[in-house]
Design a protein around this motif. Sequence first.
Motif: not given
Lengths: 183, 503
Positions: B9-10, B240-248, B250-256, B381-385
């Motif tokens: 996780l980043p 999702v990222q930790r278990l599958t490596g898929i990076k969603l 922004p706005g994308e849902r895991a189900t997508d 999620v690697n944002l710039l707060p």
Amino acid sequence: MALLWLLIFAGLCYFIGTGLARLGNTKNHEDILVDRINDCLPQTQCAQCDYPGCRPYAEAIAKGEAGINQCPPGGDNTIKALSELLGVEVIALNAAHGETKSAQVALIDEAACIGCTLCIPPCPVDAIVGSGKQMHTVIAEDCTGCELCIAPCPVDCIELVPAKPAATAWQHPAPRQLTQHQS
Amino acid sequence: MSSSAIHALPGGLALSAPMDAHIDATIHELDLQPSYYLPLINYSRTVLHPEVKSGDCVLGGEQLAPGVVAPTSGTLTEIRQHPWPHPSHTQVPTLVLESDGRDEFQQFTVIDHTQVGVEEILNRLENSAIHGLGGAAFNTANKIRRAYEHKNLTLIINAVECEPGINCDDALMQQHPSEVLQACNAIRQWLRLPSAVLAIENDKQTAITALRDDQTPDLTSIKITELPTIYPSGAESPLVQRLTGIKLQPGERATDAGVLCLNVATVLSIHDALMGQAAVDRIVSISTQSLQHSMNLRVRFGTPLKAVIEFAREHNTAIEAAWRSNTQTIRIGGPLSGFAMDMLNAPVLASTNALIVGKEHPLNEATACIRCSECATVCPVNLLPQELYAAAASEQLDTAARYSLDACLLCGCCDLVCPASIPLTPWFRFAKDATRQKQQSDAAAEVARLLSEKHSNRVQRRAIEKEQQEAARRAAAAQRQNSAQDIKAALTRVKNKRPGSGS
Ligand code: SF4
Ligand code: SF4
Ligand code: SF4
Ligand code: SF4
Ligand code: SF4
């Protein structure tokens, strides 16, 4: 000789053509500006700005005839958007035009309505349905809450209600309001 | 032990309950209440229309409105404005169910997933009002429906429970490991998947052991995967990222992306609903402000918060002491994700995963951002707060959107590390709401613009038509007048020509 005339004719055609095109373009530019100003306006169509609707007000702003602070429904957000678009300073809403209210819609007391149809013509978005001697009703999704139907009703059976219940309309406040609230 | 590689996780923070915390994993039962309060509003704050009226007698499990079922049998005495567990502190139309003490339930058939189609199953979930119990309370049927269309579906059972102070899922797995595994397996079979992952943080060793020791057969297909204890691993996109490596995106849902994440307690509710049992309660964790003491209580939806607090005070002296230090407000949800609540007659709902009692530490005064980037380092999620904050505080919503405000999990990691004590997450909540509001009012304005254009075009057309008719009428009148004049003139001429008349 004939050739010379032809050339002169062609030249004239060219100048008239481009001149016309330019005229057309300037009109387009103005239209685009009016459209973009209109996009900043809330489209309530209430005429509180002293123009008969949002687009006429947008036209007046484009011509430099009206200030950017005459639209109460748009309030500060509209003033901010207009100031950014036109590169002018943010100013306070001109209170002479009214004050910003939270979103509202008209609701007809259907039991009291006498079906006189007087409320239909003033509605700028055709949100009222009903025909003569029939009860009238407001399509809430279309109603902008402009209040223009209120005065014409002879039996005062139209009232304004909040567009959304308080729980739905609520938003997380900006934290500075939080600190103000707490202190 | 874990079967697949765990992706990094980043950001995130290693938060766990205090080392010496007393977490009571017994699941206490709350007695039947005299009244239950069922708000007629859903998680997206749409007001619901009841399918019943006051005076109706209902059975437990009976549907009262879309997504609302009766938690017991009794009479609906009224629909009235009543507080609900929401940071707005508003009141909403609420069904009041007076219990008849018999606690009778409607009978439902058992659904055999090998015999019926997916729609029938989803209908059952819909009618049983199954909502996610992880905190957000999404409509579970909708979530599964979206995921179901994917060919390569991955099922993740989310038992991560990463926020300190929330241990209801932990208690559930410790107390009912076989039920949990059976339910997970049943859902897996229904979705026709060879396997599913049950993700759990590695600080829950008691629960992990209970699950692994369970002798229920045919469970090789549920892979128990331990995650390092890093908050917020349990939020959907980090998980999702930790278990599958898929990076969603922004706005994308895991189900997508073809990943269905279901909270472990939700899986049990789904299983209950398919087995014909109403799912009308959840486990609520109640903790002291220090998170030193925690207990768990099974509570039916609609139970007033007050009743839950009273039970906890009676059964746990530490909670009683914490309550005495502050009897005004409690916190609903965890220390990071929750919100303060002072309307204690508001009911427990599917989203009410935890309550915290006691005095909150006052927030430090915020100072100016020193651009240290600590916040960006911990953002999962690697944002710039810091940039998001600058945009939100100046209400530059477009800029905030460019910095992916949409992807912000509102996890609160950035707040925790900010040396300037800037309330970053509250700013992001504000900006998200303001953005949603702006999108809605822009859409409404666009509709009004088109309608008013149509209206003024019609008015104009009518005016032109009227003008034309008028002109035609005038022309006709003029014509008539002309011809009348002509006749008159002719007559005059004739008259004048008559002999003798001119004299
Ligand atoms: S005052 Fe009313 S009509 Fe004028 S621009 Fe604003 S919303 Fe439109
Ligand atoms: S119904 Fe009344 S308030 Fe609503 S848009 Fe029409 S005239 Fe305005
Ligand atoms: S003006 Fe009033 S009474 Fe007449 S139709 Fe409209 S709502 Fe009914
Ligand atoms: S609250 Fe948002 S910005 Fe802050 S760390 Fe969490 S995801 Fe990142
Ligand atoms: S952690 Fe705080 S002070 Fe540091 S960059 Fe982020 S917002 Fe600024």
